[in-house]
Design an enzyme around this catalytic site. Sequence first.
Site, PDB file in Angstrom:
ATOM      1  N   ARG A  54     103.862 -25.295 -22.170  1.00  0.00           N
ATOM      2  CA  ARG A  54     104.969 -24.429 -21.752  1.00  0.00           C
ATOM      3  C   ARG A  54     106.073 -24.398 -22.816  1.00  0.00           C
ATOM      4  NH1 ARG A  54     108.453 -26.287 -18.634  1.00  0.00           N
ATOM      5  NH2 ARG A  54     107.078 -27.417 -17.217  1.00  0.00           N
ATOM      6  N   TYR A 107     116.220   1.432 -20.976  1.00  0.00           N
ATOM      7  CA  TYR A 107     114.982   1.335 -20.196  1.00  0.00           C
ATOM      8  C   TYR A 107     115.338   0.987 -18.738  1.00  0.00           C
ATOM      9  CZ  TYR A 107     110.477  -0.616 -18.726  1.00  0.00           C
ATOM     10  OH  TYR A 107     109.326  -0.902 -18.054  1.00  0.00           O
ATOM     11  N   ASP A 199     117.364  -3.655 -28.452  1.00  0.00           N
ATOM     12  CA  ASP A 199     115.981  -3.486 -27.995  1.00  0.00           C
ATOM     13  C   ASP A 199     115.306  -2.549 -28.994  1.00  0.00           C
ATOM     14  OD1 ASP A 199     113.614  -2.631 -26.768  1.00  0.00           O
ATOM     15  OD2 ASP A 199     114.448  -2.792 -24.748  1.00  0.00           O
ATOM     16  N   LYS A 224     104.135  -2.573 -26.191  1.00  0.00           N
ATOM     17  CA  LYS A 224     104.062  -1.189 -26.660  1.00  0.00           C
ATOM     18  C   LYS A 224     103.449  -1.133 -28.066  1.00  0.00           C
ATOM     19  CE  LYS A 224     106.171  -0.684 -22.733  1.00  0.00           C
ATOM     20  NZ  LYS A 224     107.613  -0.643 -22.575  1.00  0.00           N
TER      21      LYS A 224
HETATM   22  C1  PLP Z   1     108.556  -1.309 -21.649  1.00  0.00           C
HETATM   23  C2  PLP Z   1     109.926  -1.603 -22.136  1.00  0.00           C
HETATM   24  C3  PLP Z   1     110.569  -2.801 -21.781  1.00  0.00           C
HETATM   25  C4  PLP Z   1     109.959  -3.815 -20.847  1.00  0.00           C
HETATM   26  O1  PLP Z   1     108.842  -4.447 -21.438  1.00  0.00           O
HETATM   27  P1  PLP Z   1     107.587  -5.038 -20.594  1.00  0.00           P
HETATM   28  O2  PLP Z   1     106.699  -5.558 -21.687  1.00  0.00           O
HETATM   29  O3  PLP Z   1     106.999  -3.899 -19.817  1.00  0.00           O
HETATM   30  O4  PLP Z   1     108.111  -6.110 -19.717  1.00  0.00           O
HETATM   31  C5  PLP Z   1     111.830  -3.034 -22.308  1.00  0.00           C
HETATM   32  N1  PLP Z   1     112.436  -2.135 -23.123  1.00  0.00           N
HETATM   33  C6  PLP Z   1     111.839  -0.973 -23.482  1.00  0.00           C
HETATM   34  C7  PLP Z   1     112.555  -0.022 -24.380  1.00  0.00           C
HETATM   35  C8  PLP Z   1     110.572  -0.667 -22.995  1.00  0.00           C
HETATM   36  O5  PLP Z   1     109.983   0.490 -23.342  1.00  0.00           O
END
Ligand code: PLP
Length: 400
Positions: A54, A107, A199, A224
């Site tokens: 962990r 998001y 982000d 992504k």
């Molecule tokens: C999808 C997304 C998230 C969240 O990520 P997960 O891997 O689905 O938890 C956060 N910020 C952006 C811009 C996203 O497209």
Amino acid sequence: MTDSAPSHLALATIAVAAGRPPRVEGGPVNVPPVLTSTYVSTTAPGPGDLFYGRNDNETWRALESALAALEGAAQPAVAFASGMAAVAAALALVPRGGRVVMPQHSYGVVLGLAAELAAAGDIRLSLVDIADTAAVVAALSRAPAAPGAPGEPAGPGVPDEDPAALLWLETPTNPMLEVADTPVLAAAAHARGALVVADNTFATPLAARPLTQGADVVVHSVTKYLAGHSDVIFGAALTNDEAVRTRLCSHRTVHGAIPGPFEAWLVLRGLRTLALRVERSQANAAELARRLSTHPAVVEVRHPSLPTDPGHERAARLMTGFGSIIGLRPAGGAAGADAVVSRVRLWLPATSLGGVGSSLERRRRLAIESPTVPDDLLRLSVGIEDVEDLWRDLDQALRG
Ligand SMILES: *Cc1c(COP(=O)(O)O)cnc(C)c1O
């Protein structure tokens, strides 16, 4: 453990070469998924010792060094079980009751978490139009006036009444594709003592490296583009600051949102082709946006590559790519948009983005999406297929 790619290499090379195991005769060229919950340990573990799964894992380390090389971070990344786990760890850096300035079109689930933290009294939240630099700078100094109350003039000479503790950046925003002036906003935030978190999911390090433009922390939904194949959920946070990294690691260890070693291996495998995938999908997106902008069944198309796009000038100046997400409002309102989704055959009707396969969705069908996002907006995630095949399928779906 692993050699990190020297920083004079191009990002396309770093994506291939970073995080490899040490060169030893007969050794593997990839760090394998190390499937263990614990490590042999007879004495008190020192800093950097592998001890329990962990806390740390060799496969995480390989990926963490590769992500750091790509983002230009002085510290290894911190891998998380999902993008949201990384976001939650970054928001936990805010002192209790601190004010967070955040794009109104972040998001949706990030906005949901921030609203939950605000309702619990953990943070206070100021939502802004992140493309409006003057409004964001004003919001960094004082909480926006309550709706209906007379607004205070922003500008020099107005004292900081309630300096923000954290500026959240998402650029371009999801799904509205607003582009922030990261260097100017980061400098304004730092002048008020605020931490800056970016982000960078949409841009990827190939189109933007926020740590080099003043951000203190970068978070990714690795799910992504970085992983890139729509087969894994994963997150990461990066920083140059060792003390901040220690806090992010501690958050991961005590809250337990850890990724599996196999998932880390899968992400590193996907990362090797990041540059090829992003180059192709960005080129496809720019070409589709150009064609869509004159399509008779289209009301509006948003992509920062279009010279007429509100984000174009800033993206051209601050970014090294325009990304592969298109905002599209077809004729016929929400029903027209739903009809397009039901008629595509090659494009995948699905949420998420950044995979090799192109996908699309009407965002407002989701309750979490902001009401300021148009009801008829389709978010297109453009993949790496042949652009003519993508165009033919989209064109027939738009014509009905
Ligand atoms: C999808 C997304 C998230 C969240 O990520 P997960 O891997 O689905 O938890 C956060 N910020 C952006 C811009 C996203 O497209």
